[in-house]
Every structure is written in structure tokens, then in C-alpha cells.
Design a protein around this motif. Structure first.
Motif, short mmCIF file in Angstrom:
data_model
loop_
_atom_site.label_atom_id
_atom_site.label_comp_id
_atom_site.label_asym_id
_atom_site.label_seq_id
_atom_site.Cartn_x
_atom_site.Cartn_y
_atom_site.Cartn_z
N CYS A 231 0.84 -1.19 0.00
CA CYS A 231 0.00 0.00 0.00
C CYS A 231 0.87 1.24 0.00
CB CYS A 231 -0.88 -0.04 1.26
SG CYS A 231 -1.84 1.43 1.54
N ASP A 232 0.41 2.30 -0.65
CA ASP A 232 1.20 3.52 -0.72
C ASP A 232 1.11 4.36 0.56
OD1 ASP A 232 1.96 2.86 -3.24
OD2 ASP A 232 0.50 4.14 -4.26
N TRP A 233 0.26 3.96 1.47
CA TRP A 233 0.08 4.73 2.71
C TRP A 233 0.75 3.96 3.85
CZ3 TRP A 233 -3.94 4.86 6.90
CH2 TRP A 233 -3.97 6.10 7.54
N ARG A 238 1.89 -0.65 8.18
CA ARG A 238 2.45 -0.91 9.51
C ARG A 238 1.40 -1.48 10.47
NH1 ARG A 238 5.32 4.81 9.40
NH2 ARG A 238 6.99 4.32 7.96
N VAL A 239 0.23 -0.90 10.45
CA VAL A 239 -0.80 -1.39 11.38
C VAL A 239 -1.25 -2.79 10.97
CG1 VAL A 239 -2.90 -0.48 10.26
CG2 VAL A 239 -2.79 -0.61 12.75
N TYR A 240 -1.19 -3.08 9.68
CA TYR A 240 -1.57 -4.42 9.21
C TYR A 240 -0.62 -5.48 9.79
CZ TYR A 240 -2.47 -8.33 6.04
OH TYR A 240 -2.76 -9.57 5.52
N VAL A 241 0.67 -5.27 9.65
CA VAL A 241 1.65 -6.24 10.17
C VAL A 241 1.56 -6.32 11.69
CG1 VAL A 241 4.10 -6.78 10.38
CG2 VAL A 241 3.17 -6.00 8.19
N SER A 584 -4.06 5.14 14.99
CA SER A 584 -3.14 4.04 15.34
C SER A 584 -1.68 4.50 15.30
CB SER A 584 -3.34 2.85 14.40
OG SER A 584 -2.73 3.09 13.13
N VAL A 585 -1.39 5.49 14.48
CA VAL A 585 -0.01 6.00 14.37
C VAL A 585 0.49 6.49 15.74
CG1 VAL A 585 1.45 7.75 13.29
CG2 VAL A 585 -0.31 6.58 11.95
N PHE A 586 -0.42 7.07 16.50
CA PHE A 586 -0.05 7.62 17.81
C PHE A 586 0.12 6.53 18.87
CE2 PHE A 586 -1.90 11.05 15.45
CZ PHE A 586 -1.16 12.15 15.82
N PHE A 587 -0.30 5.33 18.54
CA PHE A 587 -0.16 4.21 19.48
C PHE A 587 0.84 3.19 18.94
CE2 PHE A 587 -4.51 5.86 20.13
CZ PHE A 587 -4.42 6.20 21.47
N ALA A 622 -9.54 -4.81 14.39
CA ALA A 622 -10.26 -3.71 13.73
C ALA A 622 -9.64 -3.32 12.37
CB ALA A 622 -10.36 -2.51 14.67
N PRO A 623 -8.31 -3.12 12.29
CA PRO A 623 -7.75 -2.74 10.98
C PRO A 623 -8.05 -3.78 9.89
CG PRO A 623 -6.14 -2.35 12.70
CD PRO A 623 -7.28 -3.11 13.34
N LEU A 624 -8.11 -5.03 10.27
CA LEU A 624 -8.39 -6.08 9.29
C LEU A 624 -9.81 -5.92 8.74
CD1 LEU A 624 -6.72 -9.13 11.10
CD2 LEU A 624 -5.70 -7.50 9.51
N LEU A 625 -10.75 -5.66 9.63
CA LEU A 625 -12.12 -5.48 9.16
C LEU A 625 -12.27 -4.19 8.35
CD1 LEU A 625 -15.02 -6.35 8.96
CD2 LEU A 625 -15.43 -5.55 11.30
N PHE A 626 -11.54 -3.15 8.74
CA PHE A 626 -11.57 -1.92 7.92
C PHE A 626 -11.09 -2.22 6.50
CE2 PHE A 626 -11.11 0.61 12.02
CZ PHE A 626 -12.39 1.14 11.94
N LEU A 627 -10.04 -3.03 6.41
CA LEU A 627 -9.50 -3.38 5.08
C LEU A 627 -10.56 -4.11 4.25
CD1 LEU A 627 -5.85 -4.78 5.22
CD2 LEU A 627 -6.81 -3.17 3.58
N ARG A 628 -11.19 -5.10 4.88
CA ARG A 628 -12.24 -5.84 4.18
C ARG A 628 -13.34 -4.89 3.70
NH1 ARG A 628 -16.27 -10.77 6.26
NH2 ARG A 628 -17.73 -10.51 4.54
#
Lengths: 706, 113
Positions: A231-233, A238-241, A584-587, A622-628
Motif C-alpha cells: 500500500c502507498d500509505w 504498519r498497522v496491518y503487520v 493508530s499511528v499515535f499508538f 479492527a484494521p483487518l475489518l476496515f480493510l475488508r
């Protein structure tokens, strides 16, 4: 103890220490070595020449091992030492710790190395609620090792500590080593900490952190078996891994089950099986690691309720809420053996069963669990509705049970708009949504898998009538929202809350009412700029740092976004997803259970909630479901449908090797949506933001089956 | 924890007779294995579970689990007066071998206790 903490875990064994690796927990601190919901070490302090060393750095090698770099303490802030200390710790059934001290000077060094050890054997509930022990603590030097123990009748828990270095002086409160290190030499020892349920007969083979290579390979396999994201973002990658690794860490094989690894709910308070949390996490992670859902379904089926037990709030067909192994559970001072106080876990179990089968094509599991699914359906109609008003509600039978048995399970979460509390039994709105969805889904399973068209027809009719009744009874025209609940007096609990987003996910909302709910969800009252608050600003109970009264919960938002997509609100779904992912970046890309609901424009960063669990399973999912949701991935028979609606900040996104009924498939998408939050990217800490040229032309959706 | 009422409790042989005539227990329909029970105060029993159907055996070479406890505690559990899981956690009942299998025994006890 304050300051940052370091946690490593394996299954339901975990160690929480300070950044130097030490533990000196007060009775109410969640620090120490925990297993079986019991604290097996509450003191673990390394001293050199009587001083606690200074911390240089801490390296989380893996979720199950950590390394601490230190130099001997000097009592000043200046560090200029020829000696350095490395502690490498690995958790397993207990833990092991390698301690190495190197001497870089041309002179020999003589040191006194002490390791102070102690255990209070607190039940995790005692730590959480600050309670006292009823049994007897003891310490003993046995077979050259130190035994820390606790006994109450036949209930015995022991910690056994050994060192590879002899001679060591072992006393009731730890180890002492008189150490001589040659110039440019090194001293080394390995400490093993084993745990035991019952009186230990021999600890000769105790290796607290054994099987490290196996676990390392297991994590590698887990990551290799999961889809790959490009992903370009950067924050999304990072949050995915991070999410995949944390999910791996939270997997555990409960001692009382043999059904495979399912997600524990969260560190440190909830390293156990939770019906609701395990189901939600499995739903979120389904497109990425579907085996977790199967393990969850089998485990929850194995402990499905079979009898009426008021102490445990158990009823036939009901899915459990929480399983614990600690002293308070053992002596039935707490009902968690297991406890069934959740009114939503049962319909959620049915929803997961259908969603799992749709995604994986594994209909054999639907056949295998037909009996349990029918029992769950029967629970909904026979036991779920306590007061006969047609809605599934809850009321604990005993004081030891939970007052609120929905996901917002704090005692004061179901409030009227004036801030006053509602009466039991309470029928919260999202539970009705789950019930509707469960019936609709099970109608399909009854017709297509169980060959029972009669049941299918009955469920469809029941669901349709239920939807009509719900939209009549829960809708508040003047507030433009569904009610939070109907309480024991039959009153509408009229607070505006995030629960309405769950109604979108379940499909129970009428289209026109859904549109009004979307307006509310995206308004400043509910949407903080980072995510949807649990309760709207302006409600009587609103508090931006109230656990369920105004904080933002990532998992809640992932379900809300899924619901927005279901009703066609793709831009809004992406907006919710981007807000949480930016947070998530802040955490450090590890989303906490919850964070404060202050307006984003005011604080500029998401304010941490004081006692939130991290990692927490459904925040991790949560990030996984956002991706879906943003990729618009849906299983259609043997095919994966992909209809991406991505924020333009994402640029080009490739998700490859997505497992499912189709084998493995890839999804591609290009960012096309302006969510209105992208311009805030430069304010994020530690991100490298790619240049933005504005919304790009959408790339056609496609999926490839290999 | 409920106290046992020895005046009305069944005996150990009566309990195993009852178990042997139970037929298939639905929640255990996919479960097979063998329990060995070793009671304080005497008594040694083997219960085979074949896809959820229990039968008493005189000997099983390799039981899936061995459960050790006072006979009175076993009776209380088998009569549904004592919870098997909390008895295990308290140390009143000791399990060797496959703990998950041992705890499936809870499905063989009466529902209305």
C-alpha cells in the motif's frame, strides 16, 4: 509502579515488567508473571552491588521474548561504565532468563549480583479489585532452587526458580551470586522460572521458556500464511503487520479445550476465552486467518450451556461469556467456571458460523454444529426474552454476575439521555440486531445445509416480524435515532450512542431510518474526528473518558464501518476507517481497546484511556475489518467479490493471497475517495506521507482466482 | 460448593451402571477416548467413550486421562451436586493425561441437579 511497561506472552502466561525487566508490584498493579489467572511472581528485581541497574534500552524481539540492556547503577544520571548487563527473557510455561554481564575494562571485576524474587499468588480479579488472600503463602529452598508457594485447602500453586550457576546462595527471598569477571571477560547465568498447579514433586525438568525455536517458526508460518499487503500509505502497512503479529500473540490453546488456538481477549486483564470478544475478533480476522474462527466456534460449542445454573447465569443453548482458572473461580466466589452472563454471545456465535461457512466454503462445520446451532436458536426464543416483550434482554441472577451483559458491560453504560440509570432487565438495541441477523443467516443454513425448509421458513417469518416490531418500538422520531435499549419498566432508554452502527451491520434498520442514523454517526456529536464515540456529546451521561460513555473503541468503529458499507455509505465507512487508522499511528500502530472521545480538532492527538488493555484482540482485529470493508470484499459462492472504495491517500493497494472458498485470491484497488481527513496526515507522528495529487481515477474492481 | 448428602447419594457402582446405560450423549457425539477413575478409599473404574456412547470396561490399556479423587467427591460430581471444573481448579480432583478430555465427563452427568 508507573512508567512504560514491557509485556511478553505465550498462551495465557504473560509477564509484565518495567523497562528494565524488573517487577515490584503492589497488590493492585498488573505487573508480574501471570498464568492460569494467577500471579506467580510479584517481585523480580535484579541488583548489582546493591543497586538496580540503569536501563539503556529494551528490545522486544518477539511477542514471547524480550532483551534488556543495562549498566550498573551509579546513583547519578551519568552513565560511564565498563560493565554492561544483558537480560534476555523468553516466556513459555513460566519463563527463562539469560543474564550476561560483560567486563570491558582491563581490570578484573568483583560484583555482588542479587535477584530478589517474591510471589503473592493473587487471583487476577484480586489484582483488578484489590482484594486480600485467604490462604497461606510460603517460601522454601528445595533441591537447590527456590520454591514460592500458596496453599488454601487442596488449592496449591507454586513457583520454582533454579539457576544454572553454582554456587549461588539461595534464600527465601531470592538468589545471590558472588561474581568475579576477568578483564574483558563475561559472566553468565540462566534462570528458569517454572509454575505448578498443585504441589510440585519435581521441578528438575523445568525450563520456563523452552521451545523458543518452535514458536519462532510458528510465527513465521502464521505471517507467511496470511495475505500480503502492499500500500502507498505507510500507516496502513504498519498497522496491518502489527495486527497480524498481535493476533498471533493473543492466540491461545485453553487448557480445558483441545479445539485449537482461539483469540484471548486482551492483555493484561483478559487473557482468557471470552465468547463475545473471541467471536468478534474471529469475524474481523476471517478474510485473513480463517482457522481462528473455526477454533472459536468449536471451543464455544464445547462449552455451550446445558442446564439452568443461576450462579453462572447458564441456560441450555447459551454461549459462554468468560472462562477463568484463578482461586476465586476455583472456590466459587466468582462464577467464571465458565460464566454465561452475555446476552449477545449466542446470536453472535450463529452469525460467525454462517459467515465462516460463506467465507471458507467449509459447510462440514455447519453440519457438525447443527445441534449446537439449533440449541442456540432455541435459547434465543426460550430463555433470551425474560419479560415476554419479544426482545432478548438480560438480568443477572446473583450479585456476583454482571449487571450489563452486552458489550458495553460497565455498570453505568445504559443510561437515559438525562444521565439516569435504566432498570433491569435491559434489552439493548444491538442485541436485537444480532438476533435478527442470526435468524436470517440460520434460515439460509437450515434450507441449504440442514435440509430443513420448515425451520428456514419459520426463521424467515420470525425475523421479518421481528424487524417490523423493532423498527416500531425502538425508533425515536424526535431524536432521529434508535433507542439504546428498552428497560425493565418498558421505557425507551433514549441516549444517542454508537450502538446504532451495529444495527446497520445487522441489517435490521429500515432504509429511511438508517439514513438518519448515518447522519448522526457522522455528526460532530458522535464522530470525534478519530472515530465514532460510544455516546454522543450532549447526552446526560456523556464523558469523553467514560469507559462506555464517550470514549472511542476501534472494534466498535470497525463494526460501524461494516454497517455503513452494508447500507451503501462507502465514503462514510472509509472516513471512519481512516480516522481510526490515523489514530493508530499515535499508538505505535497498535490500537488500544479504547481512547478518549475529545474532539480531534481540540487535542490534535488521540488521548490515551488510562486502563485500556493493549494489545486487545478486537482492537487488533479492527484494521483487518476496515480493510475488508474498504476493499468491499464479499464471498459469493466460490468467488471473491472485490468492490474497492478506498481513500485516495491509500494510493495503490494490493492485498494478495486472500484465503477462502476460492483457494487464494488477490484484491487490487486505487484510492478514489476524499474522506475529508486526509489533509490531517502531515500532523501524524512518524509517518512518511507520499505526495498527494488529488483523487485518482478508480481502478476497476477485480479478483483473481488461482 | 454444595455439600454431598450421603444418605441420598447413589453408590459408585450405581453411578457407573447408570452411565453404561446412558446411550449416546449428543454433545460428545464426535468424542472418543477412555477415562480411568482412581478413587481414594478404594475403587478403580474404566469408562470407555465411543463417539459419545459410554461403556464400563474392566481394563483399558491406555486411558486418555486418569482422574483421581475421593469417591465421595466423584459421587457429588456425578450426581450434579459438585462442579467438576471448580473441583479440578481447587485441587480436590487431580487429572493426569488429557485434561480437555477429562472435563468432557461433565456432559455425562444429570442436567437437572
Amino acid at each position: 509502579m508507573s512508567g512504560p511497561k514491557v509485556s511478553i506472552l505465550e498462551g495465557n502466561t504473560f509477564i509484565v515488567s518495567d523497562r528494565g525487566g524488573n517487577v515490584s508490584a503492589s497488590p493492585s498493579d498488573a505487573e508480574g508473571l501471570f498464568a492460569w489467572d494467577t500471579r506467580f511472581l510479584s517481585r523480580w528485581v535484579l541488583k548489582v552491588d546493591g543497586l538496580v541497574p540503569n536501563v539503556l534500552s529494551t528490545d522486544d524481539l518477539n511477542y514471547f521474548e524480550v532483551q534488556f540492556f543495562q549498566v550498573p547503577g551509579t546513583g547519578t544520571i551519568y552513565v560511564d561504565s565498563d560493565l554492561s548487563i544483558m537480560r534476555k527473557r523468553s516466556v513459555g510455561n513460566g519463563f527463562s532468563e539469560d543474564i550476561a554481564i560483560t567486563n570491558e575494562s582491563p581490570n578484573a571485576a568483583h560484583l555482588l549480583v542479587e535477584l530478589e524474587a517474591g510471589a503473592d499468588f493473587a487471583d487476577l480479579f484480586e489484582v483488578k479489585d484489590k482484594q486480600e488472600k485467604k490462604g497461606e503463602l510460603y517460601q522454601d529452598v528445595r533441591d537447590g532452587g527456590l520454591v514460592l508457594g500458596y496453599k488454601r485447602d487442596h488449592f496449591v500453586r507454586e513457583t520454582f526458580i533454579t539457576s544454572t550457576t553454582r554456587p549461588a546462595t539461595v534464600s527465601r527471598d531470592g538468589f545471590r551470586f558472588e561474581v568475579d569477571i576477568e578483564p574483558h571477560g563475561e559472566w553468565h547465568t540462566r534462570i528458569d522460572v517454572g509454575i505448578s498447579l498443585g504441589p510440585a514433586t519435581s521441578h528438575a525438568g523445568v525450563q520456563g521458556g523452552a521451545e523458543r525455536p518452535v514458536r519462532g517458526k510458528d510465527l513465521d508460518r502464521w505471517l507467511e500464511g496470511s495475505p500480503t499487503l502492499q500500500c502507498d500509505w505507510p500507516p496502513l502497512s504498519r498497522v496491518y503487520v502489527r495486527s497480524l503479529i498481535d493476533l498471533a500473540a493473543l492466540r491461545f490453546q485453553p487448557h480445558v479445550l483441545s479445539e485449537g488456538a482461539l483469540p484471548a481477549a486482551g492483555l493484561p486483564w483478559f487473557m482468557s476465552v471470552f465468547g463475545r470478544d473471541s467471536v468478534i475478533t474471529s469475524l474481523q480476522a476471517l478474510p485473513f486467518v480463517p482457522d481462528m474462527a473455526k477454533a472459536t466456534l468449536l471451543a464455544l460449542a464445547a462449552f455451550q450451556g446445558t442446564r439452568v445454573d443461576e450462579f453462572r447465569d447458564e441456560e441450555p443453548g447459551k454461549i459462554l461469556h468468560e472462562f477463568r482458572y484463578g482461586e476465586l473461580t476455583a472456590f466459587e466466589e466468582r462464577p467464571h467456571s465458565p460464566y454465561y452472563g452475555a446476552a449477545d454471545a449466542t446470536p453472535l456465535f450463529l452469525i460467525l458460523l454462517d459467515e465462516y461457512a460463506r467465507w471458507t466454503g467449509d459447510y462440514q462445520l455447519v453440519r457438525d454444529l447443527e445441534l449446537e446451532a439449533r440449541a442456540a436458536l432455541k435459547w434465543i426464543d426460550d430463555y433470551g426474552d425474560r419479560n415476554g416483550d419479544g426482545y432478548v434482554d438480560y438480568q443477572r441472577h446473583m450479585e456476583t454476575g454482571l449487571e450489563n451483559q452486552c458489550w458495553k458491560d460497565s455498570w453505568n453504560s445504559i443510561l437515559f439521555a438525562d444521565g439516569s440509570n435504566s432498570k433491569l432487565p435491559r434489552a439493548t438495541c444491538e442485541i436485537q440486531g444480532y438476533v435478527y441477523d442470526a435468524k436470517v443467516r440460520c434460515a439460509r443454513l437450515a434450507r441449504e445445509v440442514w435440509n430443513d425448509p420448515g425451520l428456514a421458513q419459520w426463521l424467515e417469518q420470525s425475523a421479518a416480524a421481528f424487524k417490523t416490531k423493532f423498527n416500531r418500538d425502538y425508533w425515536m422520531e424526535d431524536r432521529g435515532s434508535y433507542a439504546l435499549a428498552i428497560d425493565g419498566d418498558g421505557r425507551i432508554v433514549d441516549s444517542i450512542t454508537s450502538n446504532i452502527g451495529h444495527l446497520l451491520w445487522s441489517g435490521i434498520a429500515d432504509e429511511d431510518k438508517a439514513a438518519r442514523c448515518v447522519e448522526l454517526l457522522m455528526s460532530d456529536r458522535l464522530f470525534s474526528g478519530w472515530g465514532v464515540r460510544t455516546m454522543a456529546v450532549g447526552e446526560g451521561g456523556y464523558n469523553p473518558i467514560g469507559y462506555h460513555l464517550g470514549t472511542v473503541w476501534p472494534h466498535d468503529n470497525s463494526i460501524i464501518a461494516w454497517g455503513l458499507k452494508r447500507y451503501g455509505y462507502r465514503v462514510e465507512a472509509a472516513r471512519v476507517g481512516v480516522g481510526i487508522l490515523q489514530a493508530s499511528v499515535f499508538f505505535d500502530h497498535r490500537l488500544p481497546e479504547a481512547f478518549a472521545g475529545y474532539p480531534r480538532a481540540r487535542t490534535r492527538y488521540p488521548v490515551e484511556y488510562p486502563t485500556a488493555c493493549s494489545p486487545q484482540a478486537w482492537a487488533t482485529g479492527a484494521p483487518l475489518l476496515f480493510l475488508r470493508t474498504m476493499l468491499g470484499m464479499e464471498p459469493i459462492g466460490q468467488h471473491l467479490l472485490v468492490e474497492p472504495k478506498l481513500p485516495f491517500r491509500f494510493g495503490s493497494l494490493h492485498l494478495t493471497d486472500i484465503p477462502g472458498a476460492w483457494g487464494r485470491a488477490d484484491a487490487f484497488g486505487r484510492g478514489t475517495i476524499d474522506t475529508g481527513l486526509e489533509h490531517l496526515d502531515p500532523l501524524l507522528l512518524g509517518t512518511t506521507v507520499a505526495p498527494v495529487t488529488g483523487p485518482a481515477a478508480g481502478q476497476p474492481a477485480r479478483s483473481e482466482v488461482r | 460448593m454444595p455439600a454431598t448428602d450421603s444418605a441420598t447419594d447413589a453408590t459408585v457402582p450405581e453411578i457407573f451402571d447408570r452411565l453404561a446405560s446412558k446411550g449416546q450423549v449428543a454433545p460428545l457425539r464426535r468424542t472418543s477416548g477412555a477415562y480411568e477413575f482412581d478413587f481414594d478409599g478404594g475403587g478403580h473404574w474404566f469408562l470407555l467413550l465411543d463417539h459419545g456412547t459410554p461403556s464400563v470396561q474392566s481394563k483399558v490399556e491406555h486411558p486418555t486421562c486418569t482422574v483421581h479423587c475421593p469417591a465421595a467427591d466423584f459421587v457429588a460430581i456425578a450426581e450434579g451436586k459438585e462442579n467438576m471444573i471448580t473441583a479440578y481448579l481447587r485441587g480436590d480432583l487431580v487429572c493426569a493425561g488429557n485434561l480437555a478430555f477429562a472435563l468432557t465427563f461433565r456432559h455425562l452427568i444429570p442436567v437437572a441437579a
